[in-house]
Design a protein around this motif. Structure first.
Motif, PDB file in Angstrom:
ATOM      1  N   ARG A   1      -7.593   3.220   2.777  1.00  7.13           N
ATOM      2  CA  ARG A   1      -8.202   2.925   3.909  1.00  7.13           C
ATOM      3  C   ARG A   1      -7.785   2.109   4.730  1.00  7.13           C
ATOM      4  O   ARG A   1      -8.424   0.718   4.193  1.00  7.13           O
ATOM      5  CB  ARG A   1     -10.150   3.399   3.821  1.00  7.13           C
TER       6      ARG A   1
ATOM      7  N   ASP B   1      -6.659  -1.635   5.063  1.00 10.90           N
ATOM      8  CA  ASP B   1      -5.824  -2.138   4.489  1.00 10.90           C
ATOM      9  C   ASP B   1      -6.032  -1.823   3.386  1.00 10.90           C
ATOM     10  O   ASP B   1      -5.959  -3.186   2.351  1.00 10.90           O
ATOM     11  CB  ASP B   1      -5.487  -3.210   5.377  1.00 10.90           C
ATOM     12  N   HIS B   2      -6.957  -1.163   2.887  1.00 15.76           N
ATOM     13  CA  HIS B   2      -7.355  -1.490   1.066  1.00 15.76           C
ATOM     14  C   HIS B   2      -6.829   0.201   0.826  1.00 15.76           C
ATOM     15  O   HIS B   2      -6.459   0.919   1.082  1.00 15.76           O
ATOM     16  CB  HIS B   2      -9.498  -0.725   1.264  1.00 15.76           C
ATOM     17  N   PHE B   3      -6.828   0.029  -0.316  1.00 14.95           N
ATOM     18  CA  PHE B   3      -6.820   1.575  -1.048  1.00 14.95           C
ATOM     19  C   PHE B   3      -7.726   1.695  -1.296  1.00 14.95           C
ATOM     20  O   PHE B   3      -9.098   0.766  -2.109  1.00 14.95           O
ATOM     21  CB  PHE B   3      -6.445   0.412  -3.189  1.00 14.95           C
ATOM     22  N   GLU B   4      -8.330   2.960  -1.248  1.00 11.48           N
ATOM     23  CA  GLU B   4      -9.347   3.741  -1.909  1.00 11.48           C
ATOM     24  C   GLU B   4      -9.391   4.733  -3.338  1.00 11.48           C
ATOM     25  O   GLU B   4      -8.247   5.271  -3.398  1.00 11.48           O
ATOM     26  CB  GLU B   4      -9.840   4.887  -0.506  1.00 11.48           C
TER      27      GLU B   4
ATOM     28  N   LEU C   1       0.978  -1.903   0.099  1.00  7.91           N
ATOM     29  CA  LEU C   1      -0.053  -0.204   0.069  1.00  7.91           C
ATOM     30  C   LEU C   1       1.122   1.182  -0.107  1.00  7.91           C
ATOM     31  O   LEU C   1       0.337   2.361  -0.368  1.00  7.91           O
ATOM     32  CB  LEU C   1      -0.887  -0.003   1.055  1.00  7.91           C
TER      33      LEU C   1
END
Lengths: 495, 95
Positions: free
Chosen positions: B84, B86-89, B77
């Motif tokens: 957001r 552990d996600h890509f936003e 990341l």
């Protein structure tokens, strides 16, 4: 245009219009690693974005290298579906910008797929259906998107998990040879069964490892041309496919009856509404500008490679069902039931090999064992009792050592806990009371104690006999052979 | 050759680029010049040459189905413009 057209039912529409249905199925391959990199392909349950590397993240300067097993699994599937395997095939880039694939393209196959020209035959309502398979090709799966907020229209952002990006994905393109929702459903059931049998896919529609899109159009009966087709997505059960197609047939039929034209579009099935809803097109989504993938040398699959994969194919469900009918005298119905899951067919053959009569093996597996497996979420092979225990139990019944109801109780008790049924029967004295003199004594006692039931029976009330049989069963704690008892009672009361 | 304006706007749309009218014209001229240059390849007689996508001669450049180590989530990341947890936003995607 008729005044009743707006309320035409499915049957009425199908009288006027013939549906033409073709299905596209995507199946994830059960490889350990992804299609073009060594990341784990087991994405379900992994923390977000933990199964990624520079290749599947689409970072600059990386080189994809194809997974040999994924190629082999695709060829295996294609052969099971009667496809030809061309010697030469290659990968292509399918270009589109969407956050589920960070490279800006999906590696897929365009004009030289791994396989072509197959078919799948099956039976619906006694009628044989042959559905052509245009091609089976190999590509990579995309990442998954989640939308923030409960209401999609109000979501201001989406989040991306790339664990699934790059998982090997096989696409099976069917010809528009299906004519009813029931045929479409059966095609899918059979296709899924084959892929699971040959060990390339786990067949999970809900989790999306096996997913289906449908193309459907209507035409006048007897026409050979095709009407405007609509693509239907978001169906994650066999039932959803069936219902979505029925909905589309009625929707399109009513529009056509009113003289309207069908818009060529993609529609999504919304389970809660029981309807398909037009999806806003990803503008010009079909301008994919395919070109050969420069980073992947082409495939050249020799006849030896293909023969080796063919030789490794297990017996397919249809062949197995036919063999079970032939070798064990099973009915077509029993054979189809037993081969629905490969493990059931294996269990059946193991029971028969252990000396259990075929019909008894089939009945136990499809009846009590299937029920317990469902209720306990534990297949027989993983249960405490296991195949050997079941074989021993059924043989006790067949030998007349215990009766059917004792066997059912024991099965229920030992299914998870395990144990040797023969030993339990000995220890608890559950053995069937088959001593003729003992049974005769009990029958006489029950007759003496129940004059009313005896009078009813002798007066012509057949059911009264059951009360007397029940009396003997009670006296033996359910261990008497009900057939012998019934015979004895009839004999005694006829005198 | 002459590249039309709507071809430029179409390609810009596919690339998710928002161009002003002025930019469309500027890029139309630049792309047109590039394409005209490359177009000279059409003069070569290729009637005796089969379609060629690869010249390296390699086939079946595959690997065994073995897992290798993935990046730690933090590294994966690291270059995300927005994240957001552990996600890509990304901007809202509505299908």
């Amino acid at each position: 245009m008729t005044s009743t057209s707006a309320v035409s039912t499915l049957d009425q529409v199908m009288e006027r219009w013939e549906p033409v249905i073709g299905l596209e199925v995507h199946g994830q391959l059960l490889t350990r690693s992804k299609m073009f990199c060594g990341c784990s392909a087991d994405y379900i349950g992994s923390p977000p974005n933990s199964n990624t590397c520079p290749v599947c993240l689409g970072l600059p300067g990386v080189l994809p290298v194809m997974n040999r097993v994924a190629v082999e699994y695709t060829v295996r599937s294609a052969l099971a579906l009667n496809c030809e395997i061309p010697e030469h095939s290659k990968f292509d880039r399918k270009n589109y910008f969407y956050p589920d694939l960070p490279k800006g393209y999906q590696i897929s196959q365009w004009d030289m797929p791994l396989s072509l020209n197959g078919h799948l035959t099956f039976t619906v309502d006694g009628e044989e259906v042959r559905c052509g398979i245009t091609r089976v090709h190999l590509e990579e799966d995309t990442g998954t998107l989640q939308h923030a907020g409960d209401i999609l229209q109000q979501a201001r952002s989406s989040v991306v998990d790339l664990n699934r990006a790059g998982v090997p994905l096989m696409e099976i393109v069917g010809e528009p040879d299906l004519r009813t929702p029931a045929q479409a459903r059966e095609y899918l059931v059979r296709l899924r069964q084959i892929l699971v049998y040959i060990g390339v896919n786990d067949g999970n529609l809900e989790q999306g490892s096996f997913r289906c899109d449908a193309n459907i159009s209507l035409r006048k009966h007897g026409d050979t041309g095709l009407g405007v087709k609509v693509e239907v997505k978001n169906m994650n059960s066999f039932r959803a496919v069936h219902r979505a197609l029925e909905f589309e047939i009625v929707r399109q039929g009513r529009l056509l009856d009113q003289g309207q034209t069908i818009a060529q579009e993609t529609r999504g099935w919304v389970e809660a509404k029981g309807a398909t809803i037009s999806q806003r097109s990803k503008e010009y989504a079909h301008d994919y500008r395919y070109f050969p993938e420069p980073d992947l040398p082409p495939l050249r699959l020799s006849a030896e490679f293909v023969d080796r994969v063919r030789a490794g194919l297990p017996e397919l469900p249809q062949q197995l069902a036919e063999r079970l009918q032939r070798e064990h005298g099973l009915s077509a119905y029993d054979a189809a039931n037993l081969t629905a899951e490969r493990e059931d067919a294996r269990a059946f053959e193991a029971l028969v090999a252990a000396g259990v009569p075929a019909k008894a093996a089939a009945n136990w597996l499809m009846g009590e064992v299937a029920r317990l497996a469902r209720e306990t979420h534990t297949p027989l092979q993983g249960s405490g009792l296991g195949l050997e225990g079941l074989a021993s139990l059924v043989k006790l019944v067949e030998a007349g050592s215990i009766n059917g109801s004792t066997a059912k109780e024991l099965l229920e008790e030992l299914y998870l806990a395990g144990g040797d049924p023969a030993a339990v029967v000995r220890e608890r004295g559950l053995g069937q009371v088959s001593d003729q003199a003992e049974l005769e004594r009990l029958v006489d006692a029950v007759i003496a104690e129940n004059p009313a039931a005896v009078a009813d029976f002798q007066g012509g009330k057949e059911q009264a006999l059951q009360r007397l049989v029940g009396g003997v069963m009670k006296a033996t704690s359910g261990r008497a052979d009900a057939r012998v008892v019934t015979g004895l009672l009839r004999e005694r009361l006829a005198r | 050759m002459t590249l039309a304006r709507d071809q430029v706007t179409h390609v810009a749309m596919l690339a998710r680029l928002g161009l002003s009218d002025e930019e469309v014209e500027r890029y139309r001229q630049q792309l047109d010049a590039i394409l005209s240059h490359v177009d000279r390849l059409q003069q070569v007689d290729t009637s005796q040459v089969g379609e060629t996508a690869q010249v390296g001669g390699l086939v079946n450049a595959w690997r065994e189905d073995v897992r290798s180590e993935c990046l730690p989530v933090e590294k994966a990341l690291a270059n995300a413009p927005k994240r957001r947890r552990d996600h890509f936003e990304v901007g809202a995607i509505q299908e």
